[in-house]
Design an enzyme around this catalytic site. Structure first.
Site, PDB file in Angstrom:
ATOM      1  N   PRO A  38       0.821  -1.209   0.000  1.00  0.00           N
ATOM      2  CA  PRO A  38       0.000   0.000   0.000  1.00  0.00           C
ATOM      3  C   PRO A  38       0.857   1.263   0.000  1.00  0.00           C
ATOM      4  CG  PRO A  38      -0.802  -1.577   1.621  1.00  0.00           C
ATOM      5  CD  PRO A  38       0.507  -2.092   1.125  1.00  0.00           C
ATOM      6  N   LYS A  44       4.319   5.409   4.972  1.00  0.00           N
ATOM      7  CA  LYS A  44       3.649   4.106   4.985  1.00  0.00           C
ATOM      8  C   LYS A  44       3.498   3.544   6.398  1.00  0.00           C
ATOM      9  CE  LYS A  44       5.310   3.037   0.321  1.00  0.00           C
ATOM     10  NZ  LYS A  44       5.959   2.047  -0.576  1.00  0.00           N
ATOM     11  N   ARG A  73      13.805   9.351  10.586  1.00  0.00           N
ATOM     12  CA  ARG A  73      14.549   8.730   9.492  1.00  0.00           C
ATOM     13  C   ARG A  73      13.754   8.692   8.179  1.00  0.00           C
ATOM     14  NH1 ARG A  73      13.906   3.831  12.926  1.00  0.00           N
ATOM     15  NH2 ARG A  73      12.367   2.438  11.974  1.00  0.00           N
ATOM     16  N   ASN A  85       5.472   2.377  -5.965  1.00  0.00           N
ATOM     17  CA  ASN A  85       5.749   2.111  -7.366  1.00  0.00           C
ATOM     18  C   ASN A  85       4.802   2.834  -8.324  1.00  0.00           C
ATOM     19  OD1 ASN A  85       7.540   0.927  -9.042  1.00  0.00           O
ATOM     20  ND2 ASN A  85       6.717  -1.134  -8.912  1.00  0.00           N
ATOM     21  N   ARG A  91      12.308  -3.817  -8.111  1.00  0.00           N
ATOM     22  CA  ARG A  91      10.931  -3.376  -8.338  1.00  0.00           C
ATOM     23  C   ARG A  91      10.722  -3.100  -9.822  1.00  0.00           C
ATOM     24  NH1 ARG A  91       8.381  -1.520  -3.779  1.00  0.00           N
ATOM     25  NH2 ARG A  91       6.518  -1.797  -5.051  1.00  0.00           N
TER      26      ARG A  91
END
Length: 268
Positions: free
Chosen positions: A2, A51, A120, A161, A257
């Site tokens: 996600p 995320k 971070r 992505n 990816r």
């Protein structure tokens, strides 16, 4: 995995349904051992950063959730049903309950540990406190490709992505362009566009990146059929004609990816 808009939608949903009152928290699977420490506490606030999802409780700290590749929340109104499958965490509020399955992380953290995670991460386009210049400082100092940098959560938080591929296409940027070759004007335009695209994703629950003039009902093409939903220019359209110039969409792997782009609209 996600992307950031999904986590922000979840944060808003959990804020609306569970915040401001005691929440019953259990771990039917037994792998979230700290559930008993949170159980019965008041959920003060739910928030997302990139995320990452955080549930902040009174007097005990925050539950940190990272969905990873396979994590999901399922939501339902009361009454509560028996757990189905491997439920890592169950939350029950006054009107709704939700089950978390398959996350990469589900843990109870102190405020300092939460701050360390945020420290971070790069700026999140969906947060009001985001500072895009922080991202550009890293991008403009790097020889790494812009395609790889946009996926680096320490550079930019929440972009995955789909947004990566679509953002580069919309601004005619070649994926393998070194970060240090991206000029500041283009970056400012990309950031502004990314904020708008991701806010739209929060509102509608899917990623749409295609301009009105390229939508199916305008061009006469068939609507996109993909489990990710939404209309896009290049993502998972390998070999299909570019919606702008007709060139077959290219594909390669980059850092494990899939990468998609149009060789004509995004020239080297």
């Amino acid at each position: 995995m996600p992307e950031g808009h999904t986590l922000h939608r979840l944060a808003r949903l959990h804020q609306r349904r569970f915040a401001g009152a005691p929440v019953e928290v259990t771990s039917p699977q037994g792998k979230f051992a700290e559930a008993s420490e949170v159980d019965g506490r008041v959920l003060v606030r739910a928030e997302a950063y990139g995320k990452h999802l955080f549930h902040h409780y009174t007097g005990v700290g925050s539950v940190h959730v990272h969905l990873g590749l396979y994590g999901t929340f399922t939501e339902a109104k009361l009454p509560v049903l028996a757990p189905v499958g491997q439920v890592r965490m169950r939350m029950v509020g006054g009107t709704h309950w939700t089950d978390l399955r398959g996350p990469t992380r589900c843990e109870l953290l102190t405020p300092d540990q939460v701050d360390a995670i945020k420290a971070r991460l790069g700026p999140d386009p969906l947060r009001r406190d985001a500072k895009p210049e922080r991202a550009y400082e890293k991008i403009s100092a790097s020889r790494t490709s812009i395609a790889a940098l946009l996926m680096d959560q320490s550079v930019l938080a929440g972009v995955g992505n789909v947004y990566r591929a679509e953002l580069l296409f919309r601004h005619g940027v070649a994926p393998m362009l070194p970060g240090r070759s991206l000029d500041p004007v283009t970056w400012k335009e990309m950031w502004t566009d990314l904020v708008a695209l991701m806010r739209h994703g929060v509102r509608v629950g899917r990623i749409d990146t295609v301009a009105d003039e390229h939508l199916p009902h305008v061009t006469g093409r068939a609507p996109r059929e993909d489990r990710h939903g939404g209309e896009v220019y290049v993502y998972r359209r390998t070999g299909q004609p570019c919606l702008v110039c007709g060139t077959p969409i290219a594909h390669r792997e980059l850092a494990g990816r899939n990468l998609y782009w149009c060789p004509v609209c995004q020239p080297e």
